[in-house]
Scaffold this motif. Structure first.
Motif, mmCIF file in Angstrom:
data_model
loop_
_atom_site.group_PDB
_atom_site.id
_atom_site.type_symbol
_atom_site.label_atom_id
_atom_site.label_comp_id
_atom_site.label_asym_id
_atom_site.label_seq_id
_atom_site.Cartn_x
_atom_site.Cartn_y
_atom_site.Cartn_z
ATOM 1 N N GLN A 359 33.025 29.648 -37.679
ATOM 2 C CA GLN A 359 33.131 29.189 -36.300
ATOM 3 C C GLN A 359 34.589 28.825 -36.018
ATOM 4 O O GLN A 359 35.213 28.088 -36.776
ATOM 5 C CB GLN A 359 32.238 27.979 -36.045
ATOM 6 N N PRO A 360 35.151 29.328 -34.895
ATOM 7 C CA PRO A 360 36.580 29.138 -34.623
ATOM 8 C C PRO A 360 36.955 27.685 -34.349
ATOM 9 O O PRO A 360 36.177 26.898 -33.809
ATOM 10 C CB PRO A 360 36.817 29.988 -33.376
ATOM 11 N N LEU A 375 30.715 28.161 -42.699
ATOM 12 C CA LEU A 375 29.363 27.608 -42.618
ATOM 13 C C LEU A 375 28.410 28.482 -43.426
ATOM 14 O O LEU A 375 28.375 29.704 -43.260
ATOM 15 C CB LEU A 375 28.911 27.524 -41.157
ATOM 16 N N LEU A 376 27.645 27.839 -44.295
ATOM 17 C CA LEU A 376 26.794 28.566 -45.235
ATOM 18 C C LEU A 376 25.519 29.074 -44.558
ATOM 19 O O LEU A 376 24.886 28.367 -43.778
ATOM 20 C CB LEU A 376 26.424 27.647 -46.400
ATOM 21 N N ARG A 377 25.140 30.301 -44.904
ATOM 22 C CA ARG A 377 23.897 30.896 -44.422
ATOM 23 C C ARG A 377 23.152 31.510 -45.606
ATOM 24 O O ARG A 377 23.771 31.992 -46.553
ATOM 25 C CB ARG A 377 24.177 31.980 -43.372
ATOM 26 N N PRO A 574 28.979 30.391 -34.665
ATOM 27 C CA PRO A 574 29.377 30.887 -35.988
ATOM 28 C C PRO A 574 28.990 32.354 -36.134
ATOM 29 O O PRO A 574 27.888 32.762 -35.755
ATOM 30 C CB PRO A 574 28.582 30.006 -36.958
ATOM 31 N N ARG A 575 29.907 33.157 -36.715
ATOM 32 C CA ARG A 575 29.662 34.594 -36.844
ATOM 33 C C ARG A 575 29.992 35.050 -38.256
ATOM 34 O O ARG A 575 30.759 34.397 -38.966
ATOM 35 C CB ARG A 575 30.527 35.365 -35.838
ATOM 36 N N PRO A 576 29.451 36.189 -38.670
ATOM 37 C CA PRO A 576 29.734 36.704 -40.012
ATOM 38 C C PRO A 576 31.224 36.977 -40.200
ATOM 39 O O PRO A 576 31.976 37.129 -39.239
ATOM 40 C CB PRO A 576 28.922 38.003 -40.065
#
Length: 596
Positions: A359-360, A375-377, A574-576
């Protein structure tokens, strides 16, 4: 026959040369033989007396009339008797009357052995008035006479009692241990009447490990003894209290109306253990979680009742701690689901099923993206996407967060190494990583393998890191900062002592929790608090990042207050990792990343 042969030899030796007997010589030979035999007998008697009186055991022999034949000095010493008391011919009853102690009747009644070849053996035990314990082994011969051996077994008995005590009690608190508690629970359940209710409380001190880590094990042991004393006072004589291990205790309450009485006891425990514990002049505050199971509703067998109380405790801890939970049948199903999730989590670490989304972080002055928070996914192969709030607390509780955190740190640094040189990466580090791993080494390893400049890495910690292990965390934070790594305090304002922590460590940045942002447009008080925090950060020379910015109005207000950075869905979700280049290339001047 030997005496007859000896006499014949003496007669032959007394003959004269002419074959006549010399009477004088014969008498002399007989007398010499008699005197020699007496000398041998006296020597044997003397040696026997020396041996008897140097035995480490007491010894005495009684004839068939139960009168003393012989005894040694050690026998007198053990029973406090004199030489006059132990004259030959003294009756056994008169000796017993002079003994300064009493025979233990239970031992006497239960210790007979039959030996057809040597009579019967009886074991007797005496408790002397001076505290000694004397054990007697009496061999009763077929004619009624007997031989007794006596030993002082006081120290042996104390050692045996100590071993037996340690086998069933906790050496630190003196409370019954897990083994003894199970035995007591077995007994209570077996003796329970049909209408009796028995309540079992399984309690655990919340985050007690941090006390040992910050104050030391010795201080932790002192506090555990204080905890045991408080619980002992609450449990009273009618309930059974035990220490099951580490910071776990259990109380068995029976003969009461339930659940009302156990609720009252749990409330007393919660209030009593929340009062400060003192180590010198330093106060230590604790909280407690409790799981409660009630017999017969939750089980009538020891194993089942212990299991259900443990299940309820697990739910109390996962539900936020600081309280109690009663067992319900639904809990067991939830626990099985949790165990399955834990097994899947262990496999996920091994199979690297995790990925990072970014996330920027938007620089308000330069009007550009200046970094990303990792950020963990978790993409489970069959469950699909699992929310961090579902698996991160579990990973922390079972200790897996250390391995996961190490992987996140390495992966984030490797991803950031592919970004433009001015773009930084922020990585969250949990309090448990400070306690259970060498964070400094982990950071060094991640920077080395990625070849990322330390100045592009930002470590985010929450107040709990300093709250739970301040003495260990501060040196690590200073060491990382000296290497050039930036340190920021995440979720600022949500804890109890945020301001005091700002003075204990020179953070590079504070991140204001999104809960302060929600109402800044319509609520003057919320906006005033936000402004005060931004001014505080500026005065301390710390950058300020505001999280949770979701609208253009919020962004505009923060721009007016000269906020350094913002983060939130207004900029981008948040993006990959593969979307990072597109976010960097597509960010508008208004601060909103272009949709991909």
């Amino acid at each position: 026959m030997e005496a007859e042969a000896l006499f014949k030899r003496q007669c032959a030796a007394s003959l004269n040369e002419d074959g006549t007997a010399d009477g004088q010589r014969l008498i002399k030979l007989v007398l010499d033989t008699y005197r020699k035999a007496n000398r041998n007998l006296a020597e044997q008697s003397r040696l026997l007396e020396i041996v008897l009186n140097h035995l480490p055991l007491g010894l005495c022999i009684f004839d068939s009339s139960q009168r003393l034949v012989v005894s040694n000095i050690r026998f007198q010493q053990l029973f406090g008797l004199t030489g006059e008391d132990t004259q030959a011919g003294t009756s056994i009853s008169s000796l017993i009357a002079k003994i300064d102690g009493l025979e233990k009747q239970d031992v006497k009644a239960a210790s007979h052995e039959s030996r057809p070849d040597a009579g019967r053996i009886r074991r007797r035990e005496w408790e002397m008035n001076d505290g000694r314990i004397i054990q007697s082994v009496v061999t009763v011969l077929p004619d009624g006479s007997n031989i007794s051996i006596h030993a002082d077994i006081t120290e042996d008995r104390k050692a045996a009692d100590r071993i037996a005590f340690l086998a069933h009690h906790d050496p630190l608190t003196g409370l019954p241990n897990r083994i003894r508690f199970r035995e007591q629970l077995d007994t209570a359940l077996a003796a329970r009447k049909a209408d009796d209710q028995i309540a079992l409380i399984h309690l655990n001190l919340d985050r007690f490990k941090s006390v040992n880590n910050t104050l030391g094990v010795s201080a932790g042991d002192k506090i555990l003894r204080q905890v045991a004393d408080r619980l002992r006072a609450l449990a009273g004589k009618n309930n059974i209290l035990a220490r099951l291990g580490s910071d776990e205790f259990a109380i068995l309450q029976h003969g009461r109306e339930q659940p009302w009485n156990v609720m009252a006891l749990a409330d007393q425990i919660r209030r009593e253990l929340s009062a400060p514990f003192f180590r010198g002049d330093k106060a230590v505050e604790l909280s407690v979680s409790m799981g409660i199971a009630i017999c017969p509703k939750d089980g009538t067998e020891t194993e089942l009742l212990l299991k259900h109380a443990g299940v309820a405790l697990s739910h109390a801890k996962s539900g936020g701690r600081r309280g109690e939970r009663f067992f319900t049948s639904e809990m067991e199903a939830q626990l099985e689901s949790r165990r399955a999730l834990e097994a899947d989590l262990r496999r996920a670490i091994h199979n690297e099923e995790f990925e990072l989304h970014y996330q920027p972080l938007y620089d308000m002055a330069e009007r550009r993206i200046c970094g990303f928070e990792a950020l963990l996914r978790w993409n489970h192969p069959t469950r699909g996407r699992i929310a961090p709030l579902e698996f991160i607390p579990l990973a922390e509780e079972v200790g897996l967060i250390v391995d996961i955190g190490r992987w996140v740190l390495k992966r984030a640094c490797m991803d950031a190494a592919t970004w433009p040189a001015e773009i930084k990466v922020a990585v969250n580090v949990s309090a448990i990583q400070f306690i259970s791993s060498n964070l400094e080494d982990d950071v060094s390893a991640a920077l080395a393998v990625s070849e990322l400049s330390p100045g592009r890495l930002e470590i985010e910690i929450t107040e709990s890191v300093l709250m739970e292990n301040r003495d260990e965390a501060l040196p690590v934070l200073h060491a990382l900062r000296q290497r050039g790594v930036h340190i920021s305090m995440d979720d600022f304002g949500t804890g109890y002592s945020s301001l005091s922590y700002l003075s204990s460590f020179p953070f590079d940045k504070i991140k204001i929790d999104k809960s302060f942002v929600n109402d800044i447009v319509d609520n003057k008080e919320a906006f005033a608090i936000m402004r005060a925090i931004i001014l505080l950060g500026d005065a301390l020379g710390m950058r300020v990042t505001v999280e949770g910015v979701e609208t253009a109005q919020q962004q505009d207000l923060l721009a007016q207050e000269a906020c350094d950075e913002i983060q939130g869905y207004h900029i981008s979700s948040p993006r990959p990792a593969f979307d990072v280049p597109k976010m960097l290339a597509g960010a508008h001047a208004d601060g909103k990343a272009q949709a991909v």
